[in-house]
Every structure is written in C-alpha cells, then in structure tokens.
Design an enzyme around this catalytic site. Sequence first.
Site, PDB file in Angstrom:
ATOM      1  N   LYS A  84      79.376 -19.292 106.495  1.00  0.00           N
ATOM      2  CA  LYS A  84      79.892 -17.923 106.690  1.00  0.00           C
ATOM      3  C   LYS A  84      78.849 -16.831 106.527  1.00  0.00           C
ATOM      4  CE  LYS A  84      80.762 -16.570 102.033  1.00  0.00           C
ATOM      5  NZ  LYS A  84      80.254 -15.204 101.889  1.00  0.00           N
ATOM      6  N   SER A 124      88.527 -14.028 109.947  1.00  0.00           N
ATOM      7  CA  SER A 124      87.764 -12.919 109.381  1.00  0.00           C
ATOM      8  C   SER A 124      87.874 -11.681 110.254  1.00  0.00           C
ATOM      9  CB  SER A 124      86.290 -13.329 109.277  1.00  0.00           C
ATOM     10  OG  SER A 124      85.467 -12.201 109.042  1.00  0.00           O
ATOM     11  N   TYR A 148      78.696 -16.257 113.904  1.00  0.00           N
ATOM     12  CA  TYR A 148      79.701 -16.594 112.881  1.00  0.00           C
ATOM     13  C   TYR A 148      81.077 -16.101 113.332  1.00  0.00           C
ATOM     14  CZ  TYR A 148      82.692 -15.820 108.875  1.00  0.00           C
ATOM     15  OH  TYR A 148      83.781 -15.776 108.046  1.00  0.00           O
ATOM     16  N   LYS A 152      84.749 -18.125 114.514  1.00  0.00           N
ATOM     17  CA  LYS A 152      86.093 -17.835 114.006  1.00  0.00           C
ATOM     18  C   LYS A 152      87.033 -17.548 115.176  1.00  0.00           C
ATOM     19  CE  LYS A 152      85.576 -18.189 109.524  1.00  0.00           C
ATOM     20  NZ  LYS A 152      86.290 -19.212 108.749  1.00  0.00           N
ATOM     21  N   ARG A 230      84.158  -0.088 103.859  1.00  0.00           N
ATOM     22  CA  ARG A 230      84.800  -1.382 104.061  1.00  0.00           C
ATOM     23  C   ARG A 230      86.119  -1.464 103.283  1.00  0.00           C
ATOM     24  NH1 ARG A 230      81.205  -1.149 107.023  1.00  0.00           N
ATOM     25  NH2 ARG A 230      79.621  -2.686 107.605  1.00  0.00           N
ATOM     26  N   GLY A 293      73.618  -4.975 112.888  1.00  0.00           N
ATOM     27  CA  GLY A 293      74.973  -5.524 113.045  1.00  0.00           C
ATOM     28  C   GLY A 293      76.012  -4.847 112.187  1.00  0.00           C
TER      29      GLY A 293
HETATM   30  C1  WQD Z   1      79.457  -4.272 102.752  1.00  0.00           C
HETATM   31  C2  WQD Z   1      78.778  -2.914 102.853  1.00  0.00           C
HETATM   32  C3  WQD Z   1      76.603  -2.995 103.837  1.00  0.00           C
HETATM   33  C4  WQD Z   1      74.783  -5.324 100.575  1.00  0.00           C
HETATM   34  C5  WQD Z   1      80.498  -9.545 105.376  1.00  0.00           C
HETATM   35  C6  WQD Z   1      80.587 -10.412 106.574  1.00  0.00           C
HETATM   36  C7  WQD Z   1      82.025 -10.693 106.913  1.00  0.00           C
HETATM   37  C8  WQD Z   1      82.774 -11.197 105.701  1.00  0.00           C
HETATM   38  C9  WQD Z   1      82.602 -10.283 104.507  1.00  0.00           C
HETATM   39  C10 WQD Z   1      82.996 -13.569 105.925  1.00  0.00           C
HETATM   40  C11 WQD Z   1      78.055  -2.697 104.166  1.00  0.00           C
HETATM   41  C12 WQD Z   1      76.515  -2.550 102.380  1.00  0.00           C
HETATM   42  C13 WQD Z   1      75.682  -4.641 101.387  1.00  0.00           C
HETATM   43  C14 WQD Z   1      73.713  -4.614  99.970  1.00  0.00           C
HETATM   44  C15 WQD Z   1      74.485  -2.585 100.978  1.00  0.00           C
HETATM   45  N1  WQD Z   1      82.355 -12.523 105.392  1.00  0.00           N
HETATM   46  N2  WQD Z   1      75.526  -3.297 101.572  1.00  0.00           N
HETATM   47  N3  WQD Z   1      73.610  -3.257 100.191  1.00  0.00           N
HETATM   48  O1  WQD Z   1      78.917  -6.949 105.972  1.00  0.00           O
HETATM   49  O2  WQD Z   1      81.168  -5.806 105.558  1.00  0.00           O
HETATM   50  O3  WQD Z   1      81.055  -8.296 105.687  1.00  0.00           O
HETATM   51  O4  WQD Z   1      81.187 -10.124 104.293  1.00  0.00           O
HETATM   52  O5  WQD Z   1      83.994 -13.601 106.580  1.00  0.00           O
HETATM   53  O6  WQD Z   1      82.043 -11.664 107.921  1.00  0.00           O
HETATM   54  O7  WQD Z   1      80.015  -9.712 107.666  1.00  0.00           O
HETATM   55  O8  WQD Z   1      80.098  -7.149 103.729  1.00  0.00           O
HETATM   56  O9  WQD Z   1      79.320  -6.968 101.411  1.00  0.00           O
HETATM   57  O10 WQD Z   1      77.651  -7.631 103.203  1.00  0.00           O
HETATM   58  O11 WQD Z   1      78.493  -5.268 103.109  1.00  0.00           O
HETATM   59  O12 WQD Z   1      74.361  -1.358 101.166  1.00  0.00           O
HETATM   60  O13 WQD Z   1      72.853  -5.187  99.238  1.00  0.00           O
HETATM   61  O14 WQD Z   1      77.788  -2.828 101.826  1.00  0.00           O
HETATM   62  O15 WQD Z   1      75.698  -2.259 104.658  1.00  0.00           O
HETATM   63  O16 WQD Z   1      78.181  -1.325 104.522  1.00  0.00           O
HETATM   64  P1  WQD Z   1      80.251  -6.960 105.314  1.00  0.00           P
HETATM   65  P2  WQD Z   1      78.832  -6.816 102.810  1.00  0.00           P
END
Ligand code: WQD
Length: 337
Positions: A84, A124, A148, A152, A230, A293
């Site tokens: 994932k 997801s 990924y 899904k 988010r 992305g």
């Molecule tokens: C959240 C926000 C980042 C880390 C991912 C997968 C998704 C799902 C859930 C499986 C964003 C910001 C993050 C950091 C940051 N997984 N961030 N500094 O990308 O919304 O979703 O996890 O199903 O498929 O894509 O989650 O927690 O990575 O990021 O600023 O060190 O936090 O840019 O805005 P995301 P995330």
Amino acid sequence: MAVLITGGTGYIGSHTIVELLGAGQDIVAMDNFSNSKPAVLDRIREITGKKIRFYRVDMLDKPGMEAVFRENNIDSCIHFAALKAVGESVARPLLYYKNNVTGTINLLELIAEYGVKRFVFSSSATVYGKPPSVPIREDFPLSPVNPYGQTKLMIEQILADLSASDSGMSVVILRYFNPVGAHKSGRLGEDPRGIPSNLMPYITQVAGGKLPYLPVYGNDYNTHDGTGVRDYIHILDLAGAHLSALDYTERVRGVEYFNIGTGRGYSVFDIIRAYEKTTGKRIPYQIAPRRPGDVDECYADPGKANRLLGWRAKYDIEDMCRDADRWQSMYPQGFED
Ligand code: WQD
C-alpha cells in the site's frame, strides 16, 4: 462458521480482529509478515484473552492458501492483504499488480471454490485521484493517479463482475480515507518500516524524539492555510465500519460501495496544533517542497455509510492524537521482531 481476515497482523487488520473478537466472531487470519510482525498476534491475545487460528501464507502461494479454506469452515472474508505504499507502487508497478491483483484473484478463486458468499474489501479513497470537488461521494469519477490506486480500482471491478456472475454473493467495498490512531490500550498501533511516509506516524516519532522535525510537504495548496487537507479517521472507527459492513453482507446481496471517513477535513497545520494541544509535546516542522501526486483537499461525504451501514465515526481529532501518542510512547520501537 469463521471470518477469514487476510492481512490480519497489519495495522487495520489487527484492530479489526480485536473488535470482531469482542463481538463474539470466530476468526481465522492469514498474513505473510511482509509489512507486519508475529508479535501482533500476542498483543491481540493479551487484549482480548482469545487466540485465533493463524496461517503464515502469501496470497501468491495458492496451494498454501487453500489449506486455510480446507482446514476451516469459512463463511465470510475481510480482505486487507495488500502492498500500500504509493511511492513504491510508482517505482515498482509490476510488484503491485502481481501482489495485489494476482494475489486477490487467487483468493477469489478459493472463495468461489469453497462457496464463501460474503466478502468485504479494503479499498481506498485513492481510487478517486484528484477529486473535482469535496466532500467526495461514492458516485464521483474514479481516476487513480498511481499504480497502487489502480490496483484497488481493478480489484473493485473484479468484485463487481464476480458479484454480477453470482446472485448469491454479497460484496461490500470500503473506501478508506486516512486511518490514524491506535487501540486505547496502547498495545496495538501503526508500526511503519523505516522512516514513515504518512503524516501521523511521522508526527508521533517527532514527538517521541526519534525524528528531529516534521517536513511539511508544501504550504501553497489551495486550502485554508496552504497545507494539505485530509479526512483523518480513528482506526477504531474504521474497525467498527468493518463490523457494520460484515453485518450488511448478511442482509443484502450484490455489491455496494462506501466512503469511510469522518466528513471533516484537517490540514497538516491543524493536525500539528491538535497534537501539541492534546499531548503537550512540541512538533517542530520545516516547510518542504510539495510531494508528487499529493492533492490539495480530500475528505469524504460519509452520508451513505451513515444511512445504509448504520455506521458513524465517533472519535475526534484529539482522540486520534492522544491514542497515537500513547502507542508511540509505550512502544517507541514498535512491535518487537
Ligand atoms: C497526509 C498529508 C501530505 C507526511 C496516503 C495514501 C493513501 C492511503 C492513506 C492507503 C498530505 C502531508 C505527510 C509528512 C506532510 N493509504 N504530509 N509531511 O497521502 O493523504 O494518503 O495514506 O490506502 O492511499 O496516499 O496520507 O499521511 O501520507 O499525507 O506534510 O511527513 O500530510 O502532504 O497533505 P495521504 P499522508
């Protein structure tokens, strides 16, 4: 009759097993430990006082996986097992298509062969890609932007076709938003390998002094404070959604899709503030370049799940921060090898 949980020692699978055992369900679990550890099974037993039948098996080992069906009386399945990591899927797409899609086809062939008619799938919000607007409803366009998310969506399509071919099947597809937090005991939680890619485990490691500061990936998004927004949902709420989905498969045939989120969006700065307020710990951060992305905003309209599943998220952002912090404080090295 037993519920088969694939990916049962993973973050979401393990929390769901604890809730299912609490509801009196009989559980058979399988996992290949590619992204989890055997110690999770001990924690499940410590929390619930119950043992579960467990098989260390890979979905790509179909003969090995058949033993799970031959040796148990399985009447439903919740399918979590998958790779994932979005970034890894871009770098290694064939690994993701082989593991997630071929592995699921192996599983579904056994599901059909052994007459299992109730199936809940861990999908997801990534299947929506960059949404045209928020909040996101289940009838929004499906346009994943990474391999990924494509895996899904492909599995969702396979399940829809399987359901159309067998009127006795009941399939529930849950599209998760951002699962965070940990079991209230602090004995189960998210245990990413290496440097966390997701926000909350990164923050908990900064709070615990394992990492020096949080990189904030971009503060120029089209959001209320410029950082990404988010829909964070407590892992216990997400686990509860699976119990509601399993009940639903007893009542309704066909395939149904549900967004599982709180319906509230929080920015990165909102999370930092909530974490510092809840725990009293400082989260130093530095603005970093945007992550390829990433979308500006992504949060759910959970109305359909509220209405049809009778499910609603009940934990708030302070619960998520408090419970994540407790897990990190109790087990700073995660699960022992
Ligand atoms: C959240 C926000 C980042 C880390 C991912 C997968 C998704 C799902 C859930 C499986 C964003 C910001 C993050 C950091 C940051 N997984 N961030 N500094 O990308 O919304 O979703 O996890 O199903 O498929 O894509 O989650 O927690 O990575 O990021 O600023 O060190 O936090 O840019 O805005 P995301 P995330």
